[in-house]
Design an enzyme around this catalytic site. Structure first.
Site, PDB file in Angstrom:
ATOM      1  N   GLN A  97       4.539  -2.671  -0.237  1.00 17.06           N
ATOM      2  CA  GLN A  97       5.412  -2.078  -1.251  1.00 17.06           C
ATOM      3  C   GLN A  97       6.758  -2.793  -1.231  1.00 17.06           C
ATOM      4  OE1 GLN A  97       4.764  -0.013  -3.598  1.00 17.06           O
ATOM      5  NE2 GLN A  97       2.926   1.097  -2.977  1.00 17.06           N
ATOM      6  N   PHE A 115      -8.469   2.499   0.506  1.00 19.51           N
ATOM      7  CA  PHE A 115      -7.562   1.456   0.032  1.00 19.51           C
ATOM      8  C   PHE A 115      -6.353   1.379   0.967  1.00 19.51           C
ATOM      9  CE2 PHE A 115      -9.523   3.771  -3.507  1.00 19.51           C
ATOM     10  CZ  PHE A 115     -10.245   2.777  -4.152  1.00 19.51           C
ATOM     11  N   CYS A 170      -0.395   3.990  -9.017  1.00 16.66           N
ATOM     12  CA  CYS A 170       0.536   3.062  -9.658  1.00 16.66           C
ATOM     13  C   CYS A 170       0.167   2.845 -11.120  1.00 16.66           C
ATOM     14  CB  CYS A 170       0.573   1.722  -8.916  1.00 16.66           C
ATOM     15  SG  CYS A 170      -1.012   0.855  -8.891  1.00 16.66           S
TER      16      CYS A 170
END
Length: 438
Positions: free
Chosen positions: A272, A301, A396
């Site tokens: 990130q 994930f 996202c």
């Protein structure tokens, strides 16, 4: 009104029209002004609610059209002066003309309205998780090309392959921004600039890492200049001259700290880019999962353990699943370095069936999902069979979140609460956390 349409560039209509005048009614999550003309919805670039504008047509479809504002006839009080001189040219920070409060309000409204339509019970929409709107990016990818006979390094223009020369960037962490002019000087002396691919900069907690993609071997002079540059700036230097052959030439291996843990990562791993909001996002996700030392958690994930390792500190056990083998190995190394023995990582392609995998038969009562933009639809049938009592879904892409949320509701889950995360201020990017309870 929130309309989620494809971000792909559609084929433009052959129809052309003169400029039209319209009153803007609302703002969509991408920062486009919404207006109605003869019942058709128009999305107009650089136009704000309550503004009267003239616009030119960019694209017209049966149900909607896209336009670009060319003149403001009545200005909104929410219009701000962009602080970046490259605004309107650079492909990033396209919402700087909108007040920060209005940006956040539009993003939340677009997602919250769409999610609330999925169930009759009220959803607890939490306050947006926010941070600084400048100097927040710890990673940058810089394009390099010969333009008009001159070497140019920077970001690409909006909707173009042209590169804007970059001497500074206000959304990069200051240490990265200060490197840009020095890099320009270094590259200006490059012996064969046509062999330069691109550069990536990453601000880790222990170093600044520089990755150079080079097309073939470096000349002796270029190699020496690059080495001296990295040494003088105290950088960790990585070079790739052949596909998938990464060389670590100097400096420490990068890591960042989260929840008291060190997470080492490869220069090419996904992390990130907003460090402070990543910390808040992990903290909020763990809080919503209500972890205890009786919980068995599945993290799908998982990358190199951004959520998995903090979960391991609070749960009885956690299993992390990732599709990229090198990231799985990185995650295992991070767990070993932190002496976490209640965590296991496995490589599995989560776009295909995985019910036959040994780890998939383990009992899990809680799940963390953090998929890429295409969402987690393929995993949901198997997750429903596991009957976890709580699922924290980090998204996202609001479009795939809405799709996946509808599926989870069909499996008997309730969407209890949602929080937006302003991970990328001044952009149309939407990040969120949702909690589903059985």
């Amino acid at each position: 009104m929130a309309i989620f349409y494809s971000e792909k560039v559609a084929k433009k209509s052959a129809k052309t029209t003169a400029c039209q005048t319209v009153k803007i009614q609302a703002l969509d999550y991408q920062g486009l002004g919404i207006a109605k003309i003869n019942g058709k919805t128009w999305f107009i670039e650089n136009a704000l609610p309550d503004e009267q504008v003239e616009f030119k047509v960019l694209e017209e479809k049966r149900q909607y059209g896209r336009g670009q504002m060319v003149k403001i006839l009545q200005k909104s009080a929410n219009r701000t002066e962009p602080s970046c001189e490259l605004y309107g040219k650079c492909g990033g920070c396209q919402m700087q003309h909108i007040s920060l409060d209005l940006q956040r309000e539009a993003k939340q409204k677009a997602l919250f309205q769409r999610l609330q339509k999925l169930q009759s019970q009220a959803i607890d929409f939490q306050p947006m998780i926010v941070g600084n709107d400048k100097a927040y990016r710890r990673r940058a990818k810089l394009s390099i090309a010969i333009q008009n006979g001159k070497l140019t390094m920077g970001f690409r223009l909006q909707n173009s392959n042209q590169i804007i020369p970059l001497e500074s960037c206000e959304v990069l962490e200051s240490e990265l921004s200060k490197l840009l002019p020095k890099l320009q000087k270094l590259l200006a002396k490059w012996k064969n600039p046509k062999k330069l691919g691109h550069i990536e900069l990453v601000k880790a907690d222990n170093t600044i890492a520089l990755f150079l993609r080079h097309l073939g071997a470096l000349s002796a002079q270029d190699s020496e200049n690059l080495w001296h540059f990295a040494e003088s700036e105290q950088l960790s230097l990585f070079v790739m001259c052949e596909e998938n052959q990464l060389e670590h030439l100097c400096g420490e291996l990068p890591y960042y700290e989260i929840q008291g843990l060190k997470l080492h990562f490869s220069i090419r791993d996904f992390i990130q880019v907003n460090a402070s909001l990543n910390e808040k996002m992990v903290e909020k996700s763990l809080e919503w999962l209500e972890l205890s030392d009786d919980d068995r958690v599945l993290d799908l994930f998982c990358g190199m353990g951004n959520f998995t390792l903090p979960i391991a500190k609070k749960a009885k056990s956690v299993v992390g699943i990732e599709g990229v083998e090198p990231m799985v190995e990185q995650a295992r190394g991070n767990a070993a370095a932190s002496a976490l023995k209640n965590v296991a990582f496995y490589q599995t392609n989560l776009d295909g069936p995985f019910a036959d995998k040994p780890w998939a038969s383990e009992p899990f009562n809680k799940v963390l999902l953090d998929p890429a933009r295409n969402g987690a639809l393929f995993c949901l049938d198997h997750l429903a069979a596991l009957q976890p009592e709580r699922i924290a879904y980090v998204s996202c892409n609001s479009a795939t979140l809405v799709r996946d949320a509808e599926k989870l509701l069909q499996f008997g889950y309730r969407l209890e609460k949602v929080a937006m995360i302003d991970m990328f201020p001044h952009t149309a990017h939407l990040e969120s956390i949702s909690l589903f309870v059985k």
